[in-house]
Design a protein around this motif. Sequence first.
Motif, PDB file in Angstrom:
ATOM      1  N   GLY A   1       0.885  -1.204   0.148  1.00 41.40           N
ATOM      2  CA  GLY A   1      -0.113  -0.056  -0.029  1.00 41.40           C
ATOM      3  C   GLY A   1       0.732   1.118   0.013  1.00 41.40           C
ATOM      4  N   GLU A   2       0.339   2.306  -0.139  1.00 43.67           N
ATOM      5  CA  GLU A   2       0.723   3.637  -0.322  1.00 43.67           C
ATOM      6  C   GLU A   2      -0.075   4.652   0.594  1.00 43.67           C
ATOM      7  OE1 GLU A   2       1.478   5.125  -4.265  1.00 43.67           O
ATOM      8  OE2 GLU A   2       2.177   3.174  -4.935  1.00 43.67           O
ATOM      9  N   ALA A   3       0.627   5.706   1.360  1.00 47.69           N
ATOM     10  CA  ALA A   3      -0.098   6.724   1.916  1.00 47.69           C
ATOM     11  C   ALA A   3       0.743   7.901   1.710  1.00 47.69           C
ATOM     12  CB  ALA A   3      -0.048   6.200   3.289  1.00 47.69           C
ATOM     13  N   GLU A   4      -0.214   9.088   1.817  1.00 45.61           N
ATOM     14  CA  GLU A   4       0.284  10.161   1.501  1.00 45.61           C
ATOM     15  C   GLU A   4       0.558  11.175   2.722  1.00 45.61           C
ATOM     16  OE1 GLU A   4      -3.585  12.818   0.291  1.00 45.61           O
ATOM     17  OE2 GLU A   4      -2.675  11.255  -1.245  1.00 45.61           O
ATOM     18  N   ASN A   5       0.405  10.731   3.779  1.00 45.19           N
ATOM     19  CA  ASN A   5       0.487  11.437   5.115  1.00 45.19           C
ATOM     20  C   ASN A   5       0.516  10.277   6.313  1.00 45.19           C
ATOM     21  OD1 ASN A   5      -2.373  11.363   6.386  1.00 45.19           O
ATOM     22  ND2 ASN A   5      -2.736  12.690   4.664  1.00 45.19           N
ATOM     23  N   GLY A   6       0.841  10.931   7.525  1.00 45.54           N
ATOM     24  CA  GLY A   6       0.806   9.971   8.426  1.00 45.54           C
ATOM     25  C   GLY A   6      -0.178   9.315   9.033  1.00 45.54           C
ATOM     26  N   GLU A   7      -1.563  10.366   9.105  1.00 46.10           N
ATOM     27  CA  GLU A   7      -2.974   9.618   9.249  1.00 46.10           C
ATOM     28  C   GLU A   7      -3.213   8.551   8.454  1.00 46.10           C
ATOM     29  OE1 GLU A   7      -5.998  12.454   9.481  1.00 46.10           O
ATOM     30  OE2 GLU A   7      -5.135  13.624  11.339  1.00 46.10           O
ATOM     31  N   ILE A   8      -3.239   8.644   7.065  1.00 46.54           N
ATOM     32  CA  ILE A   8      -3.464   7.513   6.233  1.00 46.54           C
ATOM     33  C   ILE A   8      -2.598   6.326   6.503  1.00 46.54           C
ATOM     34  CG2 ILE A   8      -3.711   7.008   3.920  1.00 46.54           C
ATOM     35  CD1 ILE A   8      -4.202   9.831   3.166  1.00 46.54           C
ATOM     36  N   ALA A   9      -1.171   6.714   7.020  1.00 44.58           N
ATOM     37  CA  ALA A   9      -0.359   5.528   7.141  1.00 44.58           C
ATOM     38  C   ALA A   9      -0.806   4.811   8.324  1.00 44.58           C
ATOM     39  CB  ALA A   9       0.871   6.124   7.577  1.00 44.58           C
ATOM     40  N   ILE A  10      -1.350   5.293   9.256  1.00 36.76           N
ATOM     41  CA  ILE A  10      -1.860   4.705  10.564  1.00 36.76           C
ATOM     42  C   ILE A  10      -3.069   3.657  10.142  1.00 36.76           C
ATOM     43  CG2 ILE A  10      -2.749   4.790  12.842  1.00 36.76           C
ATOM     44  CD1 ILE A  10      -1.201   7.556  13.140  1.00 36.76           C
ATOM     45  N   SER A  11      -3.664   4.351   9.500  1.00 32.50           N
ATOM     46  CA  SER A  11      -4.959   3.639   8.888  1.00 32.50           C
ATOM     47  C   SER A  11      -4.521   2.287   8.278  1.00 32.50           C
ATOM     48  CB  SER A  11      -6.019   4.400   8.215  1.00 32.50           C
ATOM     49  OG  SER A  11      -7.061   3.846   7.723  1.00 32.50           O
ATOM     50  N   LEU A  12      -3.514   2.604   7.421  1.00 32.98           N
ATOM     51  CA  LEU A  12      -3.342   1.343   6.615  1.00 32.98           C
ATOM     52  C   LEU A  12      -2.404   0.256   7.230  1.00 32.98           C
ATOM     53  CD1 LEU A  12      -2.521   3.204   2.886  1.00 32.98           C
ATOM     54  CD2 LEU A  12      -4.447   1.795   3.624  1.00 32.98           C
ATOM     55  N   VAL A  13      -1.677   0.723   8.116  1.00 34.32           N
ATOM     56  CA  VAL A  13      -1.015  -0.187   9.135  1.00 34.32           C
ATOM     57  C   VAL A  13      -2.018  -0.994   9.597  1.00 34.32           C
ATOM     58  CG1 VAL A  13       0.521  -0.504  11.089  1.00 34.32           C
ATOM     59  CG2 VAL A  13       1.073   1.217   9.315  1.00 34.32           C
ATOM     60  N   GLU A  14      -2.898  -0.603  10.204  1.00 37.27           N
ATOM     61  CA  GLU A  14      -4.241  -1.349  10.859  1.00 37.27           C
ATOM     62  C   GLU A  14      -4.608  -2.378  10.018  1.00 37.27           C
ATOM     63  OE1 GLU A  14      -7.643  -0.503  13.925  1.00 37.27           O
ATOM     64  OE2 GLU A  14      -7.069   1.001  12.731  1.00 37.27           O
ATOM     65  N   LYS A  15      -4.974  -2.051   8.707  1.00 37.18           N
ATOM     66  CA  LYS A  15      -5.659  -2.755   7.863  1.00 37.18           C
ATOM     67  C   LYS A  15      -4.885  -3.792   7.026  1.00 37.18           C
ATOM     68  CE  LYS A  15      -8.227  -2.255   3.414  1.00 37.18           C
ATOM     69  NZ  LYS A  15      -8.667  -1.257   2.577  1.00 37.18           N
ATOM     70  N   LEU A  16      -3.605  -3.422   6.684  1.00 37.47           N
ATOM     71  CA  LEU A  16      -2.630  -4.251   6.049  1.00 37.47           C
ATOM     72  C   LEU A  16      -1.561  -4.919   6.702  1.00 37.47           C
ATOM     73  CD1 LEU A  16      -1.996  -1.560   3.201  1.00 37.47           C
ATOM     74  CD2 LEU A  16      -3.946  -3.413   3.046  1.00 37.47           C
ATOM     75  N   GLN A  17      -1.426  -4.539   8.083  1.00 36.26           N
ATOM     76  CA  GLN A  17      -0.434  -5.094   8.635  1.00 36.26           C
ATOM     77  C   GLN A  17       0.963  -5.102   7.984  1.00 36.26           C
ATOM     78  OE1 GLN A  17      -0.881  -6.036  12.186  1.00 36.26           O
ATOM     79  NE2 GLN A  17      -2.544  -4.745  11.773  1.00 36.26           N
ATOM     80  N   PRO A  18       1.729  -4.367   7.467  1.00 33.94           N
ATOM     81  CA  PRO A  18       2.910  -4.493   7.056  1.00 33.94           C
ATOM     82  C   PRO A  18       3.945  -4.740   7.703  1.00 33.94           C
ATOM     83  CG  PRO A  18       2.364  -2.149   7.172  1.00 33.94           C
ATOM     84  CD  PRO A  18       1.269  -2.755   7.781  1.00 33.94           C
ATOM     85  N   ASP A  19       4.987  -5.416   7.376  1.00 34.58           N
ATOM     86  CA  ASP A  19       6.293  -5.816   8.289  1.00 34.58           C
ATOM     87  C   ASP A  19       6.968  -4.764   8.382  1.00 34.58           C
ATOM     88  OD1 ASP A  19       5.743  -8.618   8.302  1.00 34.58           O
ATOM     89  OD2 ASP A  19       6.076  -8.539   6.230  1.00 34.58           O
ATOM     90  N   VAL A  20       7.396  -3.626   7.197  1.00 30.87           N
ATOM     91  CA  VAL A  20       8.212  -2.660   7.402  1.00 30.87           C
ATOM     92  C   VAL A  20       7.533  -1.229   6.682  1.00 30.87           C
ATOM     93  CG1 VAL A  20      10.167  -1.493   6.614  1.00 30.87           C
ATOM     94  CG2 VAL A  20      10.096  -4.043   6.923  1.00 30.87           C
ATOM     95  N   VAL A  21       7.408  -0.084   7.285  1.00 28.51           N
ATOM     96  CA  VAL A  21       7.075   0.953   6.654  1.00 28.51           C
ATOM     97  C   VAL A  21       8.213   1.781   6.376  1.00 28.51           C
ATOM     98  CG1 VAL A  21       5.593   3.179   7.233  1.00 28.51           C
ATOM     99  CG2 VAL A  21       4.900   0.873   8.258  1.00 28.51           C
ATOM    100  N   LEU A  22       8.165   2.149   5.188  1.00 25.07           N
ATOM    101  CA  LEU A  22       9.205   3.484   4.629  1.00 25.07           C
ATOM    102  C   LEU A  22       8.221   4.769   4.867  1.00 25.07           C
ATOM    103  CD1 LEU A  22      10.646   2.082   1.390  1.00 25.07           C
ATOM    104  CD2 LEU A  22      11.864   2.103   3.616  1.00 25.07           C
ATOM    105  N   MET A  23       9.078   5.321   5.705  1.00 29.49           N
ATOM    106  CA  MET A  23       8.509   6.642   6.570  1.00 29.49           C
ATOM    107  C   MET A  23       8.993   7.877   5.906  1.00 29.49           C
ATOM    108  SD  MET A  23       5.638   7.723   8.202  1.00 29.49           S
ATOM    109  CE  MET A  23       5.214   6.350   9.307  1.00 29.49           C
ATOM    110  N   ASP A  24       8.172   8.770   5.184  1.00 26.93           N
ATOM    111  CA  ASP A  24       8.882  10.114   4.965  1.00 26.93           C
ATOM    112  C   ASP A  24       8.437  11.011   6.331  1.00 26.93           C
ATOM    113  OD1 ASP A  24       9.815  12.288   3.658  1.00 26.93           O
ATOM    114  OD2 ASP A  24       7.904  12.780   2.815  1.00 26.93           O
TER     115      ASP A  24
END
Length: 213
Positions: free
Chosen positions: A31-54
Amino acid sequence: MIKVLLVDDQGLIRQGLRALLELETDLEIVGEAENGEIAISLVEKLQPDVVLMDIRMPIMDGVAATREIQKRFTTTKILVLTTFDDDEYVKAALQNGAMGYLLKDTPSEELAVAIRAVDKGYSQLGPGIVKKLLTQFPSPAPTLPPSLAELTPREKEVLRLIATGASNREIAQELYISEGTVKNHVTNILSRLDLRDRTQAAILANTYFSSLY
């Protein structure tokens, strides 16, 4: 397969990262996210192993998102990726649980290696980051363990290169040995010195080698 979430406010950068990392057979961009809020939502949904965070993003920046993700999703590792070589952001990201920090101009092969390392729980620090840690986190100099004297000359060479922020591949090239041999040396060093990770090893090494001169 390592599941990776890309977080950056610039779509072109996300597209570029996706194109490069999807060439790696063991990495899956979930998945992809354009800001931190969306990132948190996607982490909950997708359960990624690693987040590349701007770091610098609108609505919620990478530091705040890192802090929240580490509170709520402790198995997800975060690797900060930014164009800003900024001391304060380095400090804040690492204090809030990021496993590593690399600049966006890091070659894709090295980035893939860093993702794999972070997924396994190893810290990954870009060139010069160790020196920032030493200046940004002032603390009493660590006591040098007696077991330092028990390291072999080769292990001391590896430790010295860890202190510069060199990756296993770079250490292997510098010492003309295989990456597997480097990994074995790093494992032995951490075990013998009772250290948690490469970051602790780098800080201890800086103190040790500085004391020799």
